[in-house]
Design an enzyme around this catalytic site. Structure first.
Site, PDB file in Angstrom:
ATOM      1  N   LYS A 174       8.373 -12.133  20.606  1.00 14.73           N
ATOM      2  CA  LYS A 174       9.418 -13.089  20.214  1.00 14.73           C
ATOM      3  C   LYS A 174       9.652 -14.119  21.318  1.00 14.73           C
ATOM      4  O   LYS A 174       9.856 -15.307  21.035  1.00 14.73           O
ATOM      5  CB  LYS A 174      10.718 -12.360  19.899  1.00 14.73           C
ATOM      6  CG  LYS A 174      11.880 -13.281  19.518  1.00 14.73           C
ATOM      7  CD  LYS A 174      11.572 -14.128  18.283  1.00 14.73           C
ATOM      8  CE  LYS A 174      12.674 -15.155  17.992  1.00 14.73           C
ATOM      9  NZ  LYS A 174      13.926 -14.527  17.539  1.00 14.73           N
ATOM     10  N   LYS A 194      19.310 -19.238  25.715  1.00  8.86           N
ATOM     11  CA  LYS A 194      19.250 -17.825  26.089  1.00  8.86           C
ATOM     12  C   LYS A 194      17.815 -17.307  26.022  1.00  8.86           C
ATOM     13  O   LYS A 194      17.334 -16.613  26.929  1.00  8.86           O
ATOM     14  CB  LYS A 194      20.161 -17.025  25.161  1.00  8.86           C
ATOM     15  CG  LYS A 194      20.173 -15.520  25.392  1.00  8.86           C
ATOM     16  CD  LYS A 194      19.246 -14.766  24.453  1.00  8.86           C
ATOM     17  CE  LYS A 194      19.708 -14.839  23.011  1.00  8.86           C
ATOM     18  NZ  LYS A 194      18.854 -14.017  22.113  1.00  8.86           N
TER      19      LYS A 194
END
Length: 293
Positions: free
Chosen positions: A171, A239
């Site tokens: 990811k 993030k």
């Protein structure tokens, strides 16, 4: 059919939980904002006021939370997932968190007799709403097989990519590729604009060649129209780029383009655009070119 506790019912988790309800599963939802759990109840699920209430009696616990500290807290607090779930319960974390945190949580879950998978998703709000997410799964093969009937409800591409933490590593790579593509698309649009090109026509023809991508298909029109309403917010991509940077440093990987893209994302957030879609990186590119965003 399974009894599923779904913790985190935001832009992504809400639609995913509703798909599981429609597939016939008994879904109990919990969210820090109670209204989102009540919305799930209106669609046939059940609302829980606490994590403990949601997890009690569940066969599967699904998590979709913003960041690593949120997942750690929900799993390890008194009355959290690890305290409440019965041995053998399958915990599927759809959140995007640090790979090392995912590995640590899987080990701690195993000590409690629980089975935990890291299963971050790609596809944004549209993918969640259309049950067309790409899901990259880390964990034991037998646990992935047990979870697959549920994963197939919410995703169109489900791939076991390795042991615990591997899903989060893939990811992170996904988020790097997406952010890099968005940055280059934004620069290309301003390059075309400066030369007086027909921007809509240019986007169509570029989409038909090697430059074509899902990023171009989904984000070019947002940039051209100035519609930066979120599917995936800059705050979250900021993030994620931090996860890329930390994980690359941990592995000794040199990633200069990742560093540059991370700074562009950070600049977009610093300019007050953190709540906008990540296509709003285009606003930063426009500002760098002396244009009002």
């Amino acid at each position: 059919m399974s009894a599923i506790a779904f913790v985190g019912l935001g832009i992504m988790g809400g639609p995913m939980a509703r798909h599981l309800v429609k597939a016939g599963h008994a879904v109990v939802g919990h969210n820090r904002s109670p209204g989102k759990a009540e919305a799930l109840a209106a669609d046939g699920g059940r609302a829980a006021g606490t994590v403990t209430e949601a997890v009690t009696g569940a066969d599967v616990v699904a998590l979709m939370l913003p960041d690593s500290p949120d997942v750690v807290d929900v799993c390890t607090r008194d009355g959290g997932v690890f305290d409440t779930a019965e041995p053998g319960t399958l915990v599927v974390d759809f959140s995007t968190i640090r790979p090392d945190v995912a590995r640590d949580l899987a080990a701690r879950a195993a000590e409690r007799g629980l089975r935990m998978l890291d299963a971050p998703v790609s596809g944004g709000q549209a993918g969640a709403e259309n049950a067309a997410l790409s899901i990259m799964v880390g964990g034991e093969e037998a646990d992935v097989a047990a979870a697959r009937p549920l994963l197939d409800v919410v995703g169109s591409t489900v791939v076991h990519v390795g042991p615990s933490g591997a899903g989060q590593t893939v990811k992170a790579a996904n988020q790097l590729i997406v952010a890099g593509n968005i940055a280059l698309l934004a620069e290309a649009i301003e390059f075309l604009r400066a030369h007086g090109a027909d921007l809509d026509a240019a986007a169509r023809v570029l989409g038909g060649g090697l430059a074509g991508s899902k990023v171009l298909d989904q984000k070019a029109q947002k940039m051209l129209s100035g519609d930066y309403s979120p599917g995936f917010r800059i705050d979250l991509h900021h993030k994620d780029m931090g996860i890329v940077a930390d994980s690359a440093r941990e592995a000794g990987v040199v990633a200069p383009v990742a560093a540059l893209v991370a700074q562009l994302v950070a600049a977009t957030r610093a300019a007050g655009d953190g709540g906008l879609d990540h296509s709003a990186l285009h606003r930063t590119v426009r500002r760098l070119n002396g244009e009002s965003s």
